[in-house]
Scaffold this active site. Structure first.
Site, short mmCIF file in Angstrom:
data_model
loop_
_atom_site.label_atom_id
_atom_site.label_comp_id
_atom_site.label_asym_id
_atom_site.label_seq_id
_atom_site.Cartn_x
_atom_site.Cartn_y
_atom_site.Cartn_z
N HIS A 41 20.17 -9.88 17.34
CA HIS A 41 21.60 -9.93 17.00
C HIS A 41 22.00 -11.31 16.49
O HIS A 41 21.63 -12.33 17.08
CB HIS A 41 22.44 -9.59 18.23
CG HIS A 41 23.90 -9.85 18.03
ND1 HIS A 41 24.71 -9.01 17.29
CD2 HIS A 41 24.71 -10.87 18.45
CE1 HIS A 41 25.94 -9.50 17.27
NE2 HIS A 41 25.97 -10.63 17.97
N HIS A 70 23.95 0.26 17.79
CA HIS A 70 25.25 0.82 17.41
C HIS A 70 25.08 1.73 16.20
O HIS A 70 24.08 1.63 15.48
CB HIS A 70 26.23 -0.31 17.08
CG HIS A 70 25.67 -1.24 16.06
ND1 HIS A 70 25.73 -0.99 14.71
CD2 HIS A 70 24.98 -2.40 16.20
CE1 HIS A 70 25.11 -1.96 14.07
NE2 HIS A 70 24.64 -2.83 14.94
N HIS A 87 28.62 -0.57 12.23
CA HIS A 87 28.45 -1.30 10.98
C HIS A 87 27.00 -1.16 10.54
O HIS A 87 26.16 -0.70 11.31
CB HIS A 87 28.84 -2.78 11.12
CG HIS A 87 27.96 -3.54 12.06
ND1 HIS A 87 28.10 -3.50 13.43
CD2 HIS A 87 26.90 -4.35 11.84
CE1 HIS A 87 27.17 -4.25 14.00
NE2 HIS A 87 26.42 -4.79 13.06
ZN LIG Z 1 24.25 -6.99 16.23
#
Ligand SMILES: [Zn+2]
Length: 295
Positions: free
Chosen positions: A86, A131, A143
């Protein structure tokens, strides 16, 4: 006696021949994103500039990585790489990570990105904190990479980050066996890969989320990863049929305009870039390069 030896050899052969079990032990890559970590509801909570909230949630992120490591160890993993996938790639807190895992931080210039570290010696891949892709309803912080991409398609199939990352694992014949994140991403990958062990740690309700307690989520992740790895023989590496046609729909003028000059890329619409190759690695390199073209 001879019969016993024969049976023993047959069992040994069977164990060695299990798919996703390279000789010399079971290596597992755990790719950890942040937006799908338990409790997180805002991009601020995933951003180092946000201060206290980010510091709090990177501990929860580390705990969920540890839960996956514990599950992998319980299933007999002999080598575990945790890929911090991330933002800066520097979120997981090194001294709070399980001692039996090695931590891969920050970014190389290579195209594996969130799957950096994967190769054909790994037996399975695990996704934590993932996600859904851009535009999915009832998803939390959905996203597709930079936020400037409306859609990413390969061979006509709209893919979330988990989909492209599974293709990268599949390129090395490694199956993805487990995912945790919000309910929307768990549903999305089941639609793509079919059977996969999953833990939905939260559910999007508009921009709100309804979330498990972090301890309960960690327990479920540990148990889910253990079960998935014990049954890893039933998961197939995710692959699409070459040639691979990457189509990016964008919402950033500069990225479309600059991207059309990337070698081999074509502007195929007002907001669309296309790149095609028989080699998945070339497509990944192009995707990596086109993202850099936004700057
Ligand atoms: Zn991320």
């Amino acid at each position: 006696m001879k019969k016993t030896i024969l049976i023993t050899f047959s069992i040994l052969f069977f164990i060695c021949a299990l798919p996703g079990q390279p000789s010399g032990g079971l290596k597992v890559l755990i790719s950890v994103d942040m937006e799908g970590i338990t409790g997180i509801v805002s991009h601020d909570e995933c951003n180092p500039k946000a201060g206290d909230d980010y510091q709090y949630f990177r501990k929860i992120m580390t705990r969920e990585a540890n839960a996956a490591v514990e599950g992998a160890l319980a299933a007999g993993a002999t080598e575990i790489v945790v890929r911090d996938a991330h933002g800066s790639g520097r979120n997981i807190i090194p001294d709070l990570l399980h001692k039996n895992a090695r931590l891969l931080r920050d970014w190389s210039l290579g195209p594996k990105e969130m799957m950096e570290g994967i190769d054909e010696t790994f037996g399975a891949a695990v996704f934590i904190g993932y996600h859904a892709s851009a535009g999915k309803p009832n998803a939390n912080l959905e996203h597709t990479w930079s936020g400037r991409i409306t859609d990413l398609k390969i061979n006509g199939l709209s893919l979330p980050e988990a989909g492209l990352n599974a293709l990268i694992a599949g390129h090395f014949n490694v199956p993805v066996v487990f995912i945790s994140g919000d309910q929307a991403v768990c549903d999305q990958v089941r639609g793509l890969f079919g059977e996969i062990e999953s833990v939905a740690v939260k559910q999007g309700i508009g921009a709100a989320t309804l979330s498990l307690h972090p301890e309960v989520a960690a327990q479920q992740i540990k148990e889910g990863v253990e079960k998935a790895l014990q049954n890893r023989g039933k998961y197939k590496p995710y692959k699409l049929t070459p040639p691979y046609k990457l189509v990016l729909t964008l919402k950033d003028e500069k990225m479309v305009d600059n991207g059309q000059y990337y070698p081999g890329a074509k502007r195929t619409g007002d907001w669309e870039l296309t790149f095609e190759s028989k080699d998945l690695m070339e497509v990944l390199k192009a995707f990596s390069g086109l993202q850099k073209a936004e700057n």
